[in-house]
Design an enzyme around this catalytic site. Structure first.
Site, short mmCIF file in Angstrom:
data_model
loop_
_atom_site.label_atom_id
_atom_site.label_comp_id
_atom_site.label_asym_id
_atom_site.label_seq_id
_atom_site.Cartn_x
_atom_site.Cartn_y
_atom_site.Cartn_z
N LYS A 188 -46.82 -47.22 -96.28
CA LYS A 188 -47.95 -48.14 -96.13
C LYS A 188 -48.13 -48.85 -97.47
O LYS A 188 -48.98 -48.48 -98.29
CB LYS A 188 -49.20 -47.36 -95.72
CG LYS A 188 -50.26 -48.23 -95.09
CD LYS A 188 -51.32 -47.39 -94.43
CE LYS A 188 -52.53 -48.20 -94.07
NZ LYS A 188 -52.31 -49.23 -93.06
N1 PPE Z 1 -49.29 -49.55 -88.06
C1 PPE Z 1 -49.73 -50.35 -89.03
C2 PPE Z 1 -48.88 -51.47 -89.46
C3 PPE Z 1 -50.97 -50.09 -89.61
O1 PPE Z 1 -51.40 -50.89 -90.60
C4 PPE Z 1 -51.76 -49.02 -89.14
C5 PPE Z 1 -53.10 -48.74 -89.74
C6 PPE Z 1 -51.26 -48.21 -88.10
C7 PPE Z 1 -50.02 -48.51 -87.58
C8 PPE Z 1 -52.01 -47.04 -87.57
O2 PPE Z 1 -52.05 -45.99 -88.49
P1 PPE Z 1 -53.22 -44.92 -88.49
O3 PPE Z 1 -54.42 -45.58 -89.07
O4 PPE Z 1 -52.70 -43.82 -89.31
O5 PPE Z 1 -53.46 -44.51 -87.09
N2 PPE Z 1 -53.76 -49.86 -90.27
C9 PPE Z 1 -54.85 -49.66 -91.22
C10 PPE Z 1 -55.16 -50.95 -91.97
C11 PPE Z 1 -55.67 -52.08 -91.20
C12 PPE Z 1 -56.06 -53.25 -92.10
O6 PPE Z 1 -56.44 -54.28 -91.58
O7 PPE Z 1 -56.00 -53.14 -93.32
C13 PPE Z 1 -56.07 -49.05 -90.57
O8 PPE Z 1 -56.15 -48.98 -89.35
O9 PPE Z 1 -56.95 -48.61 -91.32
#
Ligand code: PPE
Length: 305
Positions: free
Chosen positions: A159
């Site tokens: 990330k």
């Molecule tokens: N894929 C991506 C690309 C992603 O950014 C997130 C979270 C997920 C999957 C889901 O991951 P999880 O939160 O562990 O279930 N995205 C974060 C950031 C969003 C933003 O706008 O900045 C979030 O959901 O906090």
């Protein structure tokens, strides 16, 4: 979405006033995108604010840093405690939490080896990420003209701040086209995920979500909904998906910390039944779990007080 200021932000070991949490314009990560971050939520529970799966988020932050070759100056336990301190200081019953580690001020150029690593954790109130109607009416999606980067270009399993150039290009393209969200295909043409969420697609009564190898982030919500969904009696599989699978899906939902569980009502103008009965059941149970209303998932809650 606008940010509502709270009291304090944790920066390199101390809580500083919100307005004093500033960095220099020559901060390395601002120029080259070599930063790692997390999105975490704290929810109001009967026992006070609890951060959902906080330790797992901090472990993923450490893994993201490891992928970049960045030395994280704080342990997972220290970051867990720092997060609790920030939420406590905010006085909020629930909050969105943003930890970030970045190369700081003092070095310029692409060699990150001499750079210092700074860490900050902020929190503020953040509502429904994909809109208040994301569960009832659902959201419309479009397959992006942008391709999700592959593992040898920009590691999608980390990330990193730089990875979100790809996500933002896709998000804005979708919004300008009149859609709510973009679905990203990887260089081989398989579905990876959305701009900030993992995707689940129901075919023949089974929910399928793409593997990490397809370019998806290892979602903590993704893991939570699979556990919750299986406990509700639904079947899940991690497998490759094509765009045709999306067009004929029985149900589709997106999930992430910010987006929680959001139903999809169309892909490329082809309607998807929405909200589907399985999606509704999983979303409702997820909402109860994060708020400490289901004792069997108590281990996922890390209390602030
Ligand atoms: N894929 C991506 C690309 C992603 O950014 C997130 C979270 C997920 C999957 C889901 O991951 P999880 O939160 O562990 O279930 N995205 C974060 C950031 C969003 C933003 O706008 O900045 C979030 O959901 O906090």
């Amino acid at each position: 979405m606008p940010i509502t200021p709270t009291h304090k932000i944790w920066m390199n070991g101390t809580l500083v006033d919100w307005d004093d949490a500033k960095i220099h314009v020559l901060t390395h990560t601002l120029h080259y995108g070599m930063g790692v971050f997390e999105g975490v939520r704290a929810y109001e529970t009967p026992k006070g604010p609890a951060v959902f799966r906080l330790t797992e988020h901090m472990e993923r932050l450490h893994n993201s840093a490891k992928i970049l070759g960045m030395d994280m100056p704080y342990s997972v336990d220290e970051l867990v405690q720092a997060t609790k301190d920030v939420v406590k200081a905010s006085g909020l019953p629930s909050a969105y939490i943003r930890p970030i580690a970045y190369y700081g001020y003092g070095e310029m150029g692409l060699n990150t080896l001499p750079c210092s690593v700074d860490v900050a954790i902020a929190c503020w109130p953040w509502g429904a990420y994909l809109g208040e109607d994301a569960l009832t009416k659902g959201i419309s999606t479009k397959i992006s003209s942008w391709t999700r980067h592959d593992h040898n270009t920009m590691p999608p399993a980390a990330k990193t701040t730089g990875n979100y150039v790809n996500s933002s290009l896709a998000k804005v393209e979708a919004l300008k086209g009149g859609y709510d969200e973009a679905i990203m295909l990887n260089p081989q043409g398989f579905v990876s995920e959305c701009t900030g969420e993992n995707i689940f697609v129901a075919r023949d009564g089974v929910f399928i979500t793409p593997p990490i190898a397809a370019g998806a982030l290892e979602g903590i919500t993704q893991d939570s909904v699979m556990t919750i969904g299986r406990d509700l009696g639904y079947e899940f599989r991690v497998d490759y998906l094509t765009r045709s699978d999306l067009y004929v899906a029985e149900e589709i939902f997106l999930c992430g910390t910010a987006a929680e569980v959001s139903a999809v009502n169309a892909v490329d103008d082809r309607p998807v039944p929405c909200p589907g009965p399985m999606t509704s059941a999983i979303a409702a149970e997820y909402g109860r779990v994060v708020r400490g209303q289901v004792p069997r998932y108590e281990d996922w809650l890390e209390y602030v007080h």
